[in-house]
Design a protein around this motif. Structure first.
Motif, PDB file in Angstrom:
ATOM      1  N   ASN A  30      -8.486   1.213   1.316  1.00  0.00           N
ATOM      2  CA  ASN A  30      -7.640   2.364   0.972  1.00  0.00           C
ATOM      3  C   ASN A  30      -7.209   2.177  -0.475  1.00  0.00           C
ATOM      4  O   ASN A  30      -6.309   1.386  -0.748  1.00  0.00           O
ATOM      5  N   PRO A  31      -7.818   2.892  -1.400  1.00  0.00           N
ATOM      6  CA  PRO A  31      -7.518   2.666  -2.818  1.00  0.00           C
ATOM      7  C   PRO A  31      -6.069   2.977  -3.186  1.00  0.00           C
ATOM      8  O   PRO A  31      -5.583   2.501  -4.200  1.00  0.00           O
ATOM      9  N   ASP A  32      -5.350   3.742  -2.354  1.00  0.00           N
ATOM     10  CA  ASP A  32      -3.954   4.064  -2.634  1.00  0.00           C
ATOM     11  C   ASP A  32      -2.986   3.018  -2.091  1.00  0.00           C
ATOM     12  O   ASP A  32      -1.809   3.028  -2.434  1.00  0.00           O
ATOM     13  N   CYS A  33      -3.461   2.125  -1.229  1.00  0.00           N
ATOM     14  CA  CYS A  33      -2.594   1.112  -0.618  1.00  0.00           C
ATOM     15  C   CYS A  33      -2.373  -0.032  -1.598  1.00  0.00           C
ATOM     16  O   CYS A  33      -3.315  -0.684  -2.039  1.00  0.00           O
ATOM     17  N   ILE A  34      -1.128  -0.243  -1.945  1.00  0.00           N
ATOM     18  CA  ILE A  34      -0.777  -1.307  -2.884  1.00  0.00           C
ATOM     19  C   ILE A  34      -0.598  -2.628  -2.162  1.00  0.00           C
ATOM     20  O   ILE A  34      -1.009  -3.679  -2.636  1.00  0.00           O
ATOM     21  N   ALA A  35       0.037  -2.575  -0.979  1.00  0.00           N
ATOM     22  CA  ALA A  35       0.317  -3.811  -0.265  1.00  0.00           C
ATOM     23  C   ALA A  35       0.579  -3.527   1.204  1.00  0.00           C
ATOM     24  O   ALA A  35       1.025  -2.445   1.571  1.00  0.00           O
ATOM     25  N   THR A  36       0.293  -4.528   2.025  1.00  0.00           N
ATOM     26  CA  THR A  36       0.708  -4.540   3.421  1.00  0.00           C
ATOM     27  C   THR A  36       1.403  -5.878   3.645  1.00  0.00           C
ATOM     28  O   THR A  36       0.859  -6.923   3.298  1.00  0.00           O
ATOM     29  N   LEU A  37       2.598  -5.815   4.184  1.00  0.00           N
ATOM     30  CA  LEU A  37       3.342  -7.030   4.510  1.00  0.00           C
ATOM     31  C   LEU A  37       3.558  -7.073   6.013  1.00  0.00           C
ATOM     32  O   LEU A  37       3.887  -6.064   6.636  1.00  0.00           O
ATOM     33  N   THR A  38       3.363  -8.260   6.594  1.00  0.00           N
ATOM     34  CA  THR A  38       3.537  -8.462   8.023  1.00  0.00           C
ATOM     35  C   THR A  38       4.729  -9.374   8.250  1.00  0.00           C
ATOM     36  O   THR A  38       4.866 -10.412   7.580  1.00  0.00           O
ATOM     37  N   TYR A  39       5.591  -8.983   9.194  1.00  0.00           N
ATOM     38  CA  TYR A  39       6.765  -9.784   9.542  1.00  0.00           C
ATOM     39  C   TYR A  39       6.347 -10.847  10.561  1.00  0.00           C
ATOM     40  O   TYR A  39       5.318 -10.715  11.233  1.00  0.00           O
ATOM     41  N   LYS A  40       7.142 -11.869  10.703  1.00  0.00           N
ATOM     42  CA  LYS A  40       6.797 -12.973  11.591  1.00  0.00           C
ATOM     43  C   LYS A  40       6.632 -12.537  13.048  1.00  0.00           C
ATOM     44  O   LYS A  40       5.966 -13.213  13.812  1.00  0.00           O
ATOM     45  N   ASP A  41       7.193 -11.371  13.446  1.00  0.00           N
ATOM     46  CA  ASP A  41       7.042 -10.885  14.821  1.00  0.00           C
ATOM     47  C   ASP A  41       5.853  -9.934  14.981  1.00  0.00           C
ATOM     48  O   ASP A  41       5.641  -9.380  16.055  1.00  0.00           O
ATOM     49  N   GLY A  42       5.084  -9.706  13.911  1.00  0.00           N
ATOM     50  CA  GLY A  42       3.931  -8.819  13.978  1.00  0.00           C
ATOM     51  C   GLY A  42       4.195  -7.418  13.458  1.00  0.00           C
ATOM     52  O   GLY A  42       3.267  -6.631  13.292  1.00  0.00           O
ATOM     53  N   SER A  43       5.455  -7.068  13.218  1.00  0.00           N
ATOM     54  CA  SER A  43       5.764  -5.782  12.598  1.00  0.00           C
ATOM     55  C   SER A  43       5.173  -5.785  11.195  1.00  0.00           C
ATOM     56  O   SER A  43       4.932  -6.847  10.612  1.00  0.00           O
ATOM     57  N   TYR A  44       4.934  -4.613  10.642  1.00  0.00           N
ATOM     58  CA  TYR A  44       4.368  -4.574   9.301  1.00  0.00           C
ATOM     59  C   TYR A  44       4.824  -3.331   8.555  1.00  0.00           C
ATOM     60  O   TYR A  44       5.296  -2.373   9.146  1.00  0.00           O
ATOM     61  N   PHE A  45       4.678  -3.396   7.236  1.00  0.00           N
ATOM     62  CA  PHE A  45       4.860  -2.182   6.451  1.00  0.00           C
ATOM     63  C   PHE A  45       3.803  -2.092   5.366  1.00  0.00           C
ATOM     64  O   PHE A  45       3.317  -3.095   4.858  1.00  0.00           O
ATOM     65  N   ASN A  46       3.450  -0.841   5.096  1.00  0.00           N
ATOM     66  CA  ASN A  46       2.475  -0.519   4.055  1.00  0.00           C
ATOM     67  C   ASN A  46       3.194   0.081   2.867  1.00  0.00           C
ATOM     68  O   ASN A  46       4.199   0.781   3.023  1.00  0.00           O
ATOM     69  N   VAL A  47       2.653  -0.184   1.699  1.00  0.00           N
ATOM     70  CA  VAL A  47       3.128   0.427   0.461  1.00  0.00           C
ATOM     71  C   VAL A  47       1.951   1.202  -0.115  1.00  0.00           C
ATOM     72  O   VAL A  47       0.898   0.628  -0.377  1.00  0.00           O
ATOM     73  N   ILE A  48       2.150   2.506  -0.267  1.00  0.00           N
ATOM     74  CA  ILE A  48       1.089   3.381  -0.746  1.00  0.00           C
ATOM     75  C   ILE A  48       1.614   4.161  -1.941  1.00  0.00           C
ATOM     76  O   ILE A  48       2.778   4.575  -1.946  1.00  0.00           O
ATOM     77  N   ALA A  49       0.778   4.364  -2.941  1.00  0.00           N
ATOM     78  CA  ALA A  49       1.167   5.170  -4.106  1.00  0.00           C
ATOM     79  C   ALA A  49      -0.021   6.011  -4.532  1.00  0.00           C
ATOM     80  O   ALA A  49      -1.157   5.528  -4.570  1.00  0.00           O
ATOM     81  N   TYR A  50       0.254   7.269  -4.794  1.00  0.00           N
ATOM     82  CA  TYR A  50      -0.802   8.143  -5.303  1.00  0.00           C
ATOM     83  C   TYR A  50      -0.185   9.280  -6.103  1.00  0.00           C
ATOM     84  O   TYR A  50       0.986   9.618  -5.936  1.00  0.00           O
ATOM     85  N   GLN A  51      -1.010   9.847  -6.974  1.00  0.00           N
ATOM     86  CA  GLN A  51      -0.539  10.965  -7.782  1.00  0.00           C
ATOM     87  C   GLN A  51      -0.286  12.157  -6.890  1.00  0.00           C
ATOM     88  O   GLN A  51      -0.974  12.351  -5.883  1.00  0.00           O
ATOM     89  N   THR A  52       0.741  12.948  -7.261  1.00  0.00           N
ATOM     90  CA  THR A  52       1.104  14.097  -6.454  1.00  0.00           C
ATOM     91  C   THR A  52       1.567  15.243  -7.336  1.00  0.00           C
ATOM     92  O   THR A  52       2.038  15.014  -8.455  1.00  0.00           O
ATOM     93  N   GLU A  53       1.424  16.437  -6.819  1.00  0.00           N
ATOM     94  CA  GLU A  53       1.980  17.607  -7.491  1.00  0.00           C
ATOM     95  C   GLU A  53       3.369  17.925  -6.963  1.00  0.00           C
ATOM     96  O   GLU A  53       4.053  18.786  -7.509  1.00  0.00           O
ATOM     97  N   TRP A  54       3.782  17.237  -5.887  1.00  0.00           N
ATOM     98  CA  TRP A  54       5.129  17.436  -5.352  1.00  0.00           C
ATOM     99  C   TRP A  54       6.145  16.961  -6.390  1.00  0.00           C
ATOM    100  O   TRP A  54       5.977  15.904  -6.990  1.00  0.00           O
ATOM    101  N   THR A  55       7.181  17.738  -6.575  1.00  0.00           N
ATOM    102  CA  THR A  55       8.245  17.349  -7.509  1.00  0.00           C
ATOM    103  C   THR A  55       9.589  17.246  -6.815  1.00  0.00           C
ATOM    104  O   THR A  55      10.535  16.741  -7.391  1.00  0.00           O
ATOM    105  N   SER A  56       9.660  17.714  -5.570  1.00  0.00           N
ATOM    106  CA  SER A  56      10.936  17.783  -4.867  1.00  0.00           C
ATOM    107  C   SER A  56      10.861  17.083  -3.519  1.00  0.00           C
ATOM    108  O   SER A  56      10.027  17.438  -2.671  1.00  0.00           O
ATOM    109  N   LEU A  57      11.733  16.112  -3.310  1.00  0.00           N
ATOM    110  CA  LEU A  57      11.812  15.469  -2.000  1.00  0.00           C
ATOM    111  C   LEU A  57      12.286  16.455  -0.940  1.00  0.00           C
ATOM    112  O   LEU A  57      11.882  16.359   0.218  1.00  0.00           O
TER     113      LEU A  57
END
Length: 144
Positions: A30-57
Motif C-alpha cells: 500500500n504505497p499510502d501506508c506510512i506505518a503499521t504498529l502492533t501492540y503487545k496484545d495483537g491490536s494494531y494501528f495503521n498510519v496512512i497519508a495521501y493527497q486529497t482535495e478535501w479541505t474541510s474535516l
C-alpha cells in the motif's frame, strides 16, 4: 512517555513506547501506508497519508461516518477536536463480525493538501495509549 521510539518520514513523525512494535511494510502493499504498529496484545494501528482535495474535516466527517455505517459499524462517538494544536476528526466505532468483535478509533487530519489517517483496531481499551502517541505527532509542512 519515556524511552520512546520514533517513527519518521518526509511527511510526519511521532513517538511510541516499547509496548508497540513497528512492523515492516512491503514496498508494494500500500504505497499510502506510512506505518503499521502492533501492540503487545495483537491490536494494531495503521498510519496512512495521501493527497486529497478535501479541505474541510466537517465535510469529510459525514463521508467517513456513512462509510462506517455502510460497513456495519456502530458509531460510538464522532467529533472534531484539536490534537497538538491541529484540528482532527475523531471517530470511535464498534464492529462485530462473526469472527471477531472490536473497537476502531480513527483520527484524521487534513494538512497542506494531505489527508493523514490513523486507525486503531483493538479488542482492548487502548484508546488512551493511542492518543498518547498522537499527542507527539508532528506533521511536516510544505509537502509535495
Amino acid at each position: 512517555m519515556e524511552n520512546l521510539n520514533i517513527c519518521s518520514n518526509e511527511k510526519l513523525s511521532f513517538k511510541y513506547n516499547d509496548d508497540w512494535k513497528l512492523d515492516e511494510i512491503p514496498d508494494n502493499s500500500n504505497p499510502d501506508c506510512i506505518a503499521t504498529l502492533t501492540y503487545k496484545d495483537g491490536s494494531y494501528f495503521n498510519v496512512i497519508a495521501y493527497q486529497t482535495e478535501w479541505t474541510s474535516l466537517e465535510m469529510f466527517k459525514e463521508v467517513v461516518e456513512n462509510s462506517l455505517i455502510n460497513d456495519g459499524a456502530n458509531i460510538i462517538s464522532s467529533m472534531i477536536s484539536k490534537i497538538n494544536g491541529m484540528n482532527s476528526l475523531q471517530i470511535h466505532s464498534h464492529i462485530s463480525i462473526p469472527e471477531i468483535s472490536f473497537d476502531m478509533f480513527s483520527v484524521i487530519f487534513i494538512e497542506d493538501g494531505f489527508l493523514f489517517f490513523f486507525e486503531l483496531r483493538t479488542v482492548s481499551d487502548l484508546i488512551g495509549e493511542f492518543m498518547k502517541i498522537l499527542e507527539t505527532l508532528e506533521i511536516k509542512h510544505d509537502l509535495e
